[in-house]
Design a protein around this motif. Sequence first.
Motif, PDB file in Angstrom:
ATOM      1  N   VAL A 125     -26.302   0.205 -17.860  1.00  0.00           N
ATOM      2  CA  VAL A 125     -27.390  -0.296 -18.705  1.00  0.00           C
ATOM      3  C   VAL A 125     -28.479   0.750 -18.930  1.00  0.00           C
ATOM      4  CG1 VAL A 125     -26.984  -2.732 -18.159  1.00  0.00           C
ATOM      5  CG2 VAL A 125     -28.562  -1.395 -16.743  1.00  0.00           C
ATOM      6  N   GLY A 126     -28.430   1.864 -18.195  1.00  0.00           N
ATOM      7  CA  GLY A 126     -29.423   2.913 -18.383  1.00  0.00           C
ATOM      8  C   GLY A 126     -29.077   4.140 -17.572  1.00  0.00           C
ATOM      9  N   TYR A 127     -29.736   5.238 -17.911  1.00  0.00           N
ATOM     10  CA  TYR A 127     -29.522   6.483 -17.188  1.00  0.00           C
ATOM     11  C   TYR A 127     -30.785   7.332 -17.239  1.00  0.00           C
ATOM     12  CZ  TYR A 127     -28.919   8.735 -21.761  1.00  0.00           C
ATOM     13  OH  TYR A 127     -29.120   9.203 -23.038  1.00  0.00           O
ATOM     14  N   PHE A 128     -30.856   8.298 -16.333  1.00  0.00           N
ATOM     15  CA  PHE A 128     -31.983   9.230 -16.290  1.00  0.00           C
ATOM     16  C   PHE A 128     -31.478  10.575 -15.798  1.00  0.00           C
ATOM     17  CE2 PHE A 128     -36.758   9.390 -14.890  1.00  0.00           C
ATOM     18  CZ  PHE A 128     -37.043  10.232 -15.951  1.00  0.00           C
ATOM     19  N   PHE A 129     -31.485  11.562 -16.696  1.00  0.00           N
ATOM     20  CA  PHE A 129     -31.120  12.936 -16.342  1.00  0.00           C
ATOM     21  C   PHE A 129     -32.387  13.704 -16.011  1.00  0.00           C
ATOM     22  CE2 PHE A 129     -27.128  12.039 -18.416  1.00  0.00           C
ATOM     23  CZ  PHE A 129     -26.229  12.819 -17.707  1.00  0.00           C
ATOM     24  N   THR A 130     -32.411  14.345 -14.844  1.00  0.00           N
ATOM     25  CA  THR A 130     -33.519  15.200 -14.440  1.00  0.00           C
ATOM     26  C   THR A 130     -32.928  16.427 -13.747  1.00  0.00           C
ATOM     27  OG1 THR A 130     -33.960  14.468 -12.157  1.00  0.00           O
ATOM     28  CG2 THR A 130     -34.798  13.052 -13.924  1.00  0.00           C
ATOM     29  N   HIS A 131     -33.760  17.441 -13.547  1.00  0.00           N
ATOM     30  CA  HIS A 131     -33.297  18.620 -12.812  1.00  0.00           C
ATOM     31  C   HIS A 131     -34.494  19.483 -12.424  1.00  0.00           C
ATOM     32  CE1 HIS A 131     -33.875  21.057 -16.466  1.00  0.00           C
ATOM     33  NE2 HIS A 131     -33.263  20.088 -17.111  1.00  0.00           N
ATOM     34  N   ALA A 151     -32.909   6.767 -20.817  1.00  0.00           N
ATOM     35  CA  ALA A 151     -32.496   5.843 -21.874  1.00  0.00           C
ATOM     36  C   ALA A 151     -32.025   4.532 -21.250  1.00  0.00           C
ATOM     37  CB  ALA A 151     -31.380   6.440 -22.721  1.00  0.00           C
ATOM     38  N   VAL A 152     -32.457   3.430 -21.855  1.00  0.00           N
ATOM     39  CA  VAL A 152     -32.072   2.091 -21.425  1.00  0.00           C
ATOM     40  C   VAL A 152     -31.464   1.394 -22.636  1.00  0.00           C
ATOM     41  CG1 VAL A 152     -32.909  -0.129 -20.568  1.00  0.00           C
ATOM     42  CG2 VAL A 152     -33.891   2.005 -19.685  1.00  0.00           C
ATOM     43  N   HIS A 153     -30.293   0.820 -22.434  1.00  0.00           N
ATOM     44  CA  HIS A 153     -29.638   0.116 -23.533  1.00  0.00           C
ATOM     45  C   HIS A 153     -30.621  -0.892 -24.126  1.00  0.00           C
ATOM     46  CE1 HIS A 153     -26.919  -2.372 -25.821  1.00  0.00           C
ATOM     47  NE2 HIS A 153     -26.030  -1.399 -25.719  1.00  0.00           N
ATOM     48  N   PRO A 154     -30.714  -0.978 -25.456  1.00  0.00           N
ATOM     49  CA  PRO A 154     -31.681  -1.900 -26.075  1.00  0.00           C
ATOM     50  C   PRO A 154     -31.582  -3.342 -25.559  1.00  0.00           C
ATOM     51  CG  PRO A 154     -30.764  -0.455 -27.736  1.00  0.00           C
ATOM     52  CD  PRO A 154     -29.990  -0.181 -26.458  1.00  0.00           C
TER      53      PRO A 154
END
Length: 171
Positions: free
Chosen positions: A64-70, A100-103
């Motif tokens: 339902v969502g993701y977060f890319f960081t580095h 991003a979170v699915h609408p």
Amino acid sequence: MFKHPTTAAQLHIRPIRHSDLPAIDRIQRACYAPDLHESLEAFAAKLHLSPDSSWLAEHENEVVGYFFTHPWAGDEPPPLGEPLQQIPDVADTHFLHDLAVHPQARGAGVAPRLIETALNWGRRHGLKCSRLVAISGAAPFWQRWGFHPVATAPGYGDSAAIMVLHNFPAK
């Protein structure tokens, strides 16, 4: 069929795996205009270089969502859409690349859970600040998290703003 989580407690947050990239791409396409889409190659490069700094939110085994960081160094963000070639040897910044979170999952606490996970990671790793580029009018959202604008980011779009949050030690 997509089921909306009713509470943040129903979410499972875990590190992203390469096998998650197709689901991440579907969410990206549901959230962003085509000119802001990143290739699976760009996401895979981030995972390869920093495998423990990006997270996925699931509800009933559905992404339902993701977060890319580095980790990153300096004030300038990495170029948009280009696969990272390396992470700086001496990183002082936690770059928050893409949330991003699915609408259909918005309003269920997905973003706060992912953001808290990421910010805690940066603090635990001793990074002095978290930095991001707010696009598409997202600056007010990030200001609620304590970020403040410090510059524009023309390579990310006309209204993009580089924002920073000075980290405090993890609790």
